[in-house]
Design a protein around this motif. Structure first.
Motif, PDB file in Angstrom:
ATOM      1  N   TYR A 144       0.840  -1.204   0.000  1.00 35.99           N
ATOM      2  CA  TYR A 144       0.000   0.000   0.000  1.00 35.99           C
ATOM      3  C   TYR A 144       0.874   1.253   0.000  1.00 35.99           C
ATOM      4  CZ  TYR A 144      -3.010   3.788   1.398  1.00 35.99           C
ATOM      5  OH  TYR A 144      -3.655   5.003   1.430  1.00 35.99           O
ATOM      6  N   HIS A 145       1.859   1.293   0.912  1.00 34.90           N
ATOM      7  CA  HIS A 145       2.694   2.500   1.018  1.00 34.90           C
ATOM      8  C   HIS A 145       3.520   2.716  -0.245  1.00 34.90           C
ATOM      9  CE1 HIS A 145       1.441   3.479   4.980  1.00 34.90           C
ATOM     10  NE2 HIS A 145       1.794   2.299   5.472  1.00 34.90           N
ATOM     11  N   ARG A 146       4.028   1.618  -0.792  1.00 30.53           N
ATOM     12  CA  ARG A 146       4.942   1.755  -1.938  1.00 30.53           C
ATOM     13  C   ARG A 146       4.200   2.005  -3.250  1.00 30.53           C
ATOM     14  NH1 ARG A 146       7.470  -3.387  -2.520  1.00 30.53           N
ATOM     15  NH2 ARG A 146       5.997  -3.694  -4.220  1.00 30.53           N
ATOM     16  N   GLU A 147       3.096   1.281  -3.478  1.00 31.95           N
ATOM     17  CA  GLU A 147       2.467   1.349  -4.802  1.00 31.95           C
ATOM     18  C   GLU A 147       1.145   2.112  -4.847  1.00 31.95           C
ATOM     19  OE1 GLU A 147       2.697  -2.012  -7.301  1.00 31.95           O
ATOM     20  OE2 GLU A 147       3.968  -3.120  -5.899  1.00 31.95           O
ATOM     21  N   THR A 148       0.387   2.032  -3.765  1.00 32.38           N
ATOM     22  CA  THR A 148      -0.962   2.612  -3.821  1.00 32.38           C
ATOM     23  C   THR A 148      -1.011   4.063  -3.332  1.00 32.38           C
ATOM     24  OG1 THR A 148      -1.883   0.399  -3.533  1.00 32.38           O
ATOM     25  CG2 THR A 148      -3.381   2.225  -3.177  1.00 32.38           C
ATOM     26  N   ALA A 149      -0.324   4.359  -2.214  1.00 36.22           N
ATOM     27  CA  ALA A 149      -0.385   5.731  -1.680  1.00 36.22           C
ATOM     28  C   ALA A 149      -0.023   6.778  -2.747  1.00 36.22           C
ATOM     29  CB  ALA A 149       0.497   5.846  -0.436  1.00 36.22           C
ATOM     30  N   PRO A 150       0.982   6.516  -3.617  1.00 26.99           N
ATOM     31  CA  PRO A 150       1.324   7.529  -4.634  1.00 26.99           C
ATOM     32  C   PRO A 150       0.190   7.868  -5.608  1.00 26.99           C
ATOM     33  CG  PRO A 150       3.087   5.886  -4.473  1.00 26.99           C
ATOM     34  CD  PRO A 150       1.941   5.371  -3.658  1.00 26.99           C
TER      35      PRO A 150
END
Ligand code: AMP
Length: 206
Positions: free
Chosen positions: A156-162
């Motif tokens: 989530y932090h690496r791919e989705t939050a952006p």
């Protein structure tokens, strides 16, 4: 650009409550809720796509973008053909897609995103607790294993939050996702009801 679906994106980390809020909104006439994870889970898990889904989701990973977008497109088309979703009247509530900026770009030509509703729960422990409870209730293997849950947060932090940065700041709204589903719902409705009202008064193809 009336051939694009008008929609609201429900956004947030795993366990933030997107599914819960989406399901409730989906019961209100004039909203149509579609959760990408639910579509994946409804697949025949012995089919090639079903097996791919199991392969990735059981590790807490995302299904590859191209497969996901293709499946989403086919599902939306089917819902429309069956008149379960009536784009002229219904405001689409999308939950769990897009989950990468590549998906966001691929969906651009299909969606008119009116709002990104970011359900924010600063307490990751609370979200993990919700996921474990859900795993028991809904028999979800991906939320039962501590290691898989952690992986889901990393992804989530690496791919989705952006993905949040892909949309204009003016349409991204944060809603605190702590408290009971009904309390969160009040805040969610505050944000989405005016959009639905506008869509209701100005239907597509009118
Ligand atoms: P969810 O029910 O939204 O938590 O999704 C469960 C699982 O389905 C995820 O961990 C992914 O493996 C897969 N999935 C759901 N939506 C997507 C998406 N937009 N892109 C890639 N994989 C997805």
């Amino acid at each position: 650009m009336s051939d694009r679906y008008r929609c609201i994106l429900l956004f947030g980390a795993p366990g933030a409550g997107k599914g819960t809020q989406g399901k409730i909104l989906g019961h209100i006439p004039g909203f149509f809720h579609l959760a990408c994870g639910d579509v994946f889970r409804s697949l025949d898990l012995t089919s090639p796509l079903g097996r791919k889904f199991m392969e990735y989701s059981s590790r807490g990973e995302l299904v590859p973008d191209e497969l996901t977008v293709e499946m989403w497109k086919q599902n939306m088309h089917a819902q429309t053909v069956l008149s379960l979703f009536k784009p002229a009247q219904d405001l689409l509530i999308l939950d769990g897609i897009p989950r990468t900026t590549t998906q966001a770009k691929a969906l651009e030509k299909h969606l008119e995103v009116l709002m990104v509703l970011h359900l924010v729960c600063p307490d990751e422990k609370e979200m993990m607790h919700r996921m474990r409870r859900r795993a028991l209730k809904e028999n979800r293997l991906d939320d039962a294993d501590e290691k898989v849950i952690r992986r889901r947060f990393e992804v989530y932090h690496r791919e989705t939050a952006p993905v949040l940065g892909f949309y204009p700041k003016s349409i991204v709204h944060e809603v605190p996702a702590t408290g009971s589903p009904a309390m969160v719902l009040m805040k969610v409705l505050d944000m989405v009801a005016p959009l639905q009202d506008h869509h209701f008064r100005n239907p597509l193809n009118a």
